[in-house]
Scaffold this active site. Structure first.
Site, PDB file in Angstrom:
ATOM      1  CE  LYS A 104      -3.640  -2.615   2.134  1.00  0.00           C
ATOM      2  NZ  LYS A 104      -4.553  -3.097   3.299  1.00  0.00           N
ATOM      3  CD  GLN A 136      -3.362  -4.350   6.502  1.00  0.00           C
ATOM      4  OE1 GLN A 136      -3.103  -3.309   5.834  1.00  0.00           O
ATOM      5  NE2 GLN A 136      -3.901  -5.613   6.050  1.00  0.00           N
ATOM      6  CG  ASP A 181      -9.545  -0.776   4.508  1.00  0.00           C
ATOM      7  OD1 ASP A 181      -8.986  -0.931   3.318  1.00  0.00           O
ATOM      8  OD2 ASP A 181      -8.858  -1.078   5.493  1.00  0.00           O
TER       9      ASP A 181
END
Ligand code: NAP
Length: 279
Positions: free
Chosen positions: A51, A95, A118
């Protein structure tokens, strides 16, 4: 069989996003993503690195918070509150999975919906359901982009999704439904899964079991999207699908299919959040 090249499509998306980031900079906005990694899960560390690499590619500033596995929930909530307040941070990514002592639902809910990189926040899932603009969960959004790129018509098609997780299966089903597919969601209690899957014109597989979905589950000519990702004993990656008889007309490879699309959609959410911050 046509392979759906997620690497190629994602690179095109990243190139476009690069221009959007340049536009932001002209307006004195420096698109910034804060990435929080708790503990030392090796797979998560690789995902976070990828990422960060994608951020560097499109020009998004990434702020990394690598915290020890014994970090307490209070500390994380304080960090999230601080990042939510900071005008120079446009998107936040926590995460997953988190160490067992941390409540991921509570922590995800603590990220402001506008900075939800997200697309997992309850408010954003609600907006997806209501077809209102919001950051979208990246993996199913990436699948939709792939279908669009390969000009796969969804309206009226039989779409079967294997898996009902909050991050893949359920939002995937909503997106296909919003695109006028006739959608069936299957899971571990579904009876005669192969027969249900063989109805599918578009089969999205997010079952999380290596090579479980064989050709027997696939109608000849179907479009098959393999979301699964597993490391085999020989170190190579494989997906949830093993179409050895070649029934699929279109299939996503693993690696190089849905994975890079997921990261591209994360970048898109960050750029959109940065742009929205100026509104
Ligand atoms: P998950 O939370 O484990 O969900 C798996 C789903 O599959 C559940 O709904 C489960 O049903 C269902 N299932 C399990 N065994 C089944 C069976 N035998 N028959 C029918 N359904 C069954 O997994 P996830 O987070 O959605 O992820 C799925 C896969 O995608 C994993 O391999 C993951 O690593 C991968 N993934 C890839 C990306 C990417 O960027 N490429 C992103 C996210 C996830 P129940 O609900 O009844 O338990």
């Amino acid at each position: 069989m046509q392979m759906m090249d997620g690497k190629l499509v994602s690179e095109e998306i990243l190139e476009k996003l690069k221009l959007d980031v340049e536009d932001c900079r002209k307006q004195d906005i420096d698109p910034t993503l804060a990435v929080i990694l708790v503990g030392d899960d090796p797979a998560s560390a690789i995902y976070v690195k990828n990422k960060e690499k994608a951020c560097a590619k499109v020009g998004i500033t990434s702020l990394a918070y690598r915290l020890p596995a014994d970090t307490q929930e209070r500390e994380l909530l304080d960090l999230l509150a601080d990042l939510n307040e900071r005008p120079d941070v446009h998107a936040i990514l926590l995460q997953l999975p988190l160490p067992a002592h941390l409540n991921s639902d509570r922590l995800l809910a603590a990220i402001s919906a506008e900075k939800d990189a997200d697309g997992f926040h309850a408010a954003n899932i609600g907006k997806l359901l209501l077809q209102q603009p919001a950051p979208l969960p990246c993996t199913p959004a990436g699948v939709m982009e792939l279908l669009k790129y390969y000009q796969i018509d969804i309206a009226g098609k039989e779409c079967v999704v294997i898996g009902r997780s909050n991050i893949v299966g359920k939002p995937m089903a909503l997106m296909l439904l919003n695109a006028h597919g006739t959608v069936t969601v299957t899971h571990s209690k579904t009876r005669d899964l192969p027969a249900v899957c063989r109805r599918a014109d578009i089969l999205v597989v997010a079952v999380g079991k290596a090579k479980m979905i064989t050709s027997d589950y696939i109608k000849p000519g179907a479009v098959v999207i393999d979301v699964g990702i597993h490391r085999m004993e020989n170190g190579k990656l494989c997906g949830d699908v093993d179409d050895s008889e070649g029934h699929a007309a279109y299939l996503t490879p693993v690696p190089g299919g849905v994975g890079p699309m997921t990261i591209a959609m994360l970048m898109k959410n960050c750029v959109t959040a940065a742009r929205n911050s100026a509104l």
